[in-house]
Design an enzyme around this catalytic site. Sequence first.
Site, PDB file in Angstrom:
ATOM      1  N   GLU A   1     -23.525   8.741 -10.730  1.00 61.17           N
ATOM      2  CA  GLU A   1     -23.538   7.406 -10.551  1.00 61.17           C
ATOM      3  C   GLU A   1     -23.335   6.895 -11.821  1.00 61.17           C
ATOM      4  OE1 GLU A   1     -25.994   3.665 -10.440  1.00 61.17           O
ATOM      5  OE2 GLU A   1     -26.310   5.264 -11.798  1.00 61.17           O
ATOM      6  N   GLU A   2     -24.229   7.443 -12.946  1.00 61.99           N
ATOM      7  CA  GLU A   2     -24.084   6.887 -14.294  1.00 61.99           C
ATOM      8  C   GLU A   2     -22.878   6.652 -14.944  1.00 61.99           C
ATOM      9  OE1 GLU A   2     -26.603   5.452 -15.244  1.00 61.99           O
ATOM     10  OE2 GLU A   2     -28.524   6.553 -14.670  1.00 61.99           O
TER      11      GLU A   2
ATOM     12  N   ASP B   1     -35.199   6.497 -14.136  1.00 64.73           N
ATOM     13  CA  ASP B   1     -33.561   6.256 -13.614  1.00 64.73           C
ATOM     14  C   ASP B   1     -32.990   7.807 -13.704  1.00 64.73           C
ATOM     15  OD1 ASP B   1     -31.127   5.478 -13.225  1.00 64.73           O
ATOM     16  OD2 ASP B   1     -30.943   4.350 -14.811  1.00 64.73           O
TER      17      ASP B   1
ATOM     18  N   HIS C   1     -32.258   4.776 -20.200  1.00 56.21           N
ATOM     19  CA  HIS C   1     -31.047   5.473 -20.639  1.00 56.21           C
ATOM     20  C   HIS C   1     -31.284   6.221 -21.927  1.00 56.21           C
ATOM     21  CE1 HIS C   1     -27.749   3.634 -17.855  1.00 56.21           C
ATOM     22  NE2 HIS C   1     -28.836   4.124 -17.125  1.00 56.21           N
TER      23      HIS C   1
ATOM     24  N   ASP D   1     -32.734   3.326  -6.179  1.00 56.28           N
ATOM     25  CA  ASP D   1     -32.549   3.875  -7.155  1.00 56.28           C
ATOM     26  C   ASP D   1     -33.589   4.149  -8.231  1.00 56.28           C
ATOM     27  OD1 ASP D   1     -31.243   4.514 -10.007  1.00 56.28           O
ATOM     28  OD2 ASP D   1     -29.705   3.475  -9.634  1.00 56.28           O
TER      29      ASP D   1
ATOM     30  N   LEU E   1      -8.857   6.645  -3.325  1.00 60.39           N
ATOM     31  CA  LEU E   1      -8.494   8.082  -2.753  1.00 60.39           C
ATOM     32  C   LEU E   1      -9.838   8.537  -3.036  1.00 60.39           C
ATOM     33  CD1 LEU E   1      -4.816   8.303  -3.682  1.00 60.39           C
ATOM     34  CD2 LEU E   1      -5.793   7.929  -1.519  1.00 60.39           C
TER      35      LEU E   1
ATOM     36  N   THR F   1      -8.608   8.452  -9.393  1.00 54.01           N
ATOM     37  CA  THR F   1      -8.419   8.284  -7.966  1.00 54.01           C
ATOM     38  C   THR F   1      -8.657   6.974  -7.299  1.00 54.01           C
ATOM     39  OG1 THR F   1     -10.111   9.471  -7.416  1.00 54.01           O
ATOM     40  CG2 THR F   1      -8.312  10.829  -7.800  1.00 54.01           C
TER      41      THR F   1
ATOM     42  N   GLU G   1     -16.582   7.544  -4.154  1.00 55.12           N
ATOM     43  CA  GLU G   1     -15.614   8.804  -3.457  1.00 55.12           C
ATOM     44  C   GLU G   1     -15.853   8.964  -1.893  1.00 55.12           C
ATOM     45  OE1 GLU G   1     -13.059   9.746  -5.398  1.00 55.12           O
ATOM     46  OE2 GLU G   1     -13.879   8.029  -6.465  1.00 55.12           O
TER      47      GLU G   1
END
Length: 743
Positions: A419-420, A381, A548, A448, A264, A261, A428
Amino acid sequence: MQWVKVLGGVVGAAALLGLGIILGHFAIPKGANVPAPSVSQDLDLEILETVMQQLEASRIRENLRELSREPHLASSPRDEALVQLLLQRWQDPESGLDAAEAPAYEVLLSFPSQEQPNHVAVVSPTGSVVFSCRQSEQNLTGEQVGPDVVPPYAAYAPPGTPQGLLVYANRGTEEDFMNLQTQGIKLEGTIALTRYGGAGRGAKAVNAAKYGVAGVLVYTDPADINDGQSSANETFPNSWCLPPSGVERGSYYEYFGDPLTPYLPANPSSFRLDPDAAPGFPPIPAQPIGFDDAKSLLCNLQGPVAPAAWQGALGCDYRLGPGFRSDGDFPADSQVNVSVHNRRELRNSSNVLGIIRGAVEPDRYVLYGNHRDSWVHGAVDPSSGTAVLLELSRVLGTLLKKGTWRPRRSIVFASWGAEEFGLIGSTEFTEEFFSKLQERTVAYINVDISVFANATLRAQGTPPVQSVIFAAAKQIPAPSPVGLSIYDNWIRYSNRSSPAYGVVPSLGSLGAGSDYAPFIHFLGISSMDIAYTYDRSKTSARIYPTYHTAFDTFGYVDKFVDPGFSSHQAVARTAGSVLLRLSDSLFLPLNVSDYGETLRSFLQAAQQHLGGLLEQHSISLGRLVTAVEKFEAAAKALEQHRSALQKGSPDPLQVRMLNDQLMLLERTFLNPRAFPEERYYSHVLWAPRTSSVATFPGLANACSRAMNTSLGSEAWAEVRRQLSILVVALEGAAATLRPVADL
Ligand SMILES: *[C@@H]1O[C@H](CO)[C@@H](O)[C@H](O)[C@H]1NC(C)=O
Ligand SMILES: *[C@@H]1O[C@H](CO)[C@@H](O)[C@H](O)[C@H]1NC(C)=O
Ligand SMILES: *[C@@H]1O[C@H](CO)[C@@H](O)[C@H](O)[C@H]1NC(C)=O
Ligand SMILES: *[C@@H]1O[C@H](CO)[C@@H](O)[C@H](O)[C@H]1NC(C)=O
Ligand SMILES: *[C@@H]1O[C@H](CO)[C@@H](O)[C@H](O)[C@H]1NC(C)=O
Ligand SMILES: *[C@@H]1O[C@H](CO)[C@@H](O)[C@H](O)[C@H]1NC(C)=O
Ligand SMILES: *[C@@H]1O[C@H](CO)[C@@H](O)[C@H](O)[C@H]1NC(C)=O
Ligand SMILES: *[C@@H]1O[C@H](CO)[C@@H](O)[C@H](O)[C@H]1NC(C)=O
């Protein structure tokens, strides 16, 4: 079930406070507890001091323990539970906040298959598997395995099972693959082993595919993250270094926002692209692996020795391949098989918003946000940032509850989802509330990862926020060394010489590494990102070692990153002070003159690095020089106007007019037509730049494309177009800074 129960609680709380129903609309509610506002309400230094005192390291620690207790991958049950935890905290009448809501978007995420785990194997010419990479990280502290730990994978990498000879392609940049081709290494049908860093994750796969590579492996070299430490006794849990089995997960999607999207909001009824036709996904399968497995593969390669700059810390000479040497651990002509079974799925992912209504200017918002979702436990994180966010909202809420304080402007706390996977929740949100946010948002503060390491503050932002960060940092003691302010400590680690101020700490510029990206690049809202970080003279690590991976846990932070949580507290105080200054000061503490300094340095860099080339093509920078001068003059005049107003007892409408000029300056640098090939990037000063010279990105990029083309080419027309775009933007900015009545 839990959802329904909580909704009942919501309605009850809202009714108690008489707030009315605000769910799903991001509305600033009518405030309860509003002391009679004074139109000249200004920053109260005693309140500021109280907030600084009340931000407790031990509470941040407890928040972090709870937030990182379980893995909370976007849209997982634990992520949903954290949505409810935040929502309940902010909706609880005891919290002091005026309202909270948790709107969900239906977005495209990507997960590995549970039934068919991704698998990387060395296969002999007879077809037998002679070596398998591990499918999960080593169970060192009991937290690295279990049903909620997502196995390492490359999100959005397509499924496939390519097999071929292995080549080593350094960081997988376009130049790296070109280099291999130049050396005569046959790339068609191979599997390329690359290391993290240099090129973006997805870019490695895009570049590889251009050279016919069939599959990509990505690993973290201990030279890039551990300062070379690689044996088990030197790594976690014995130190903060990444253990050999640790694997960096990540999104390999090339844009940000929900992939289906663009532009949008991903509401259920929104138009969606066909997932098979949507752009930005890696073209070939990819899979990340640990450096123990990378060592088994890389140290058995044959072929020419790789260039010195391509060598790393695995303890062998890195060779290019293709294929394994015959006297190594694998049978001659063995191939590598990369089996990827990732699936893309539509999922609901929520943002949580907590709202404090402004007393005097409720229609002016200061946004403070961080994402909530993690790859695994995500203690650093992003929970280190969320732990700070929660503590800040607690302290401000306590003051509101007591009725001693209500900010001049509205404050919106945000916990972004997904977010990842590509800054999805925040993007959005900016798509859904584009106009409202552009019209009313003073600034966006992003925290963050709040603590990468414990040496010094690190801030990134656009020039107007420099002065408010400096003002905050000057008044807060650094955790260490004792006696220095955060500002004095910061300047020791990272500084530059400013024409206006002399030596000052360096404010970094904003890329697209976290949720500030849609705010600055798409909406043109002055933004910043605040953290504590490394002593760069002691480490060249890309990022903190367990980034991560399944080793980024509460114990890791508590023992190695910030024992005592004093750096977390320092970040809470700095970001909290910036938040209060922006939301409470009568005059917005945004210094637009500081943009003049950046424009001047961009101009000087353009003259120095591009001037000669442009002159050869009869293109003059004269109009740009004039535009920068006009900007500087207008900014200076505005500063004088501000000083004059500040001296007397200013007319509130005059203050509001000036503040609107300060707030809206950043918007004037947007040109949505400037970069048609980019998605969301429309800020003409901070769009991505291909060259390392800090200058105007559009002009620099156009020049490097035009460089070797002929005079009348389209590429040179683009250079002239970019120059015009800049001149118009700068003159437009200057015009908005001039007195309101002057046309
Ligand atoms: C992981 O280690 C913990 C103890 O450290 C142990 O209790 C657990 O059974 C182990 N899990 C697996 C799958 O090996
Ligand atoms: C890679 O291995 C998988 C199963 O392990 C197999 O189905 C696939 O055919 C192999 N790929 C190639 C190109 O042989
Ligand atoms: C770690 O182990 C290696 C060999 O396995 C040894 O050479 C080294 O001294 C050890 N380091 C420490 C810090 O104990
Ligand atoms: C998202 O939530 C809505 C409302 O609860 C539901 O109708 C929809 O099916 C959900 N979508 C997905 C992909 O789970
Ligand atoms: C950072 O933490 C380490 C480990 O606890 C400690 O040795 C060091 O002194 C700290 N550094 C600073 C600047 O506080
Ligand atoms: C500026 O930073 C450098 C390190 O990058 C440091 O050596 C120098 O002392 C700093 N200057 C000041 C005034 O602190
Ligand atoms: C704004 O910045 C300019 C330099 O760019 C400086 O001279 C001026 O004092 C600053 N104004 C405020 C209010 O801090
Ligand atoms: C343009 O040509 C110069 C000199 O021949 C060369 O060094 C440079 O790499 C070329 N640039 C591009 C973008 O092709």
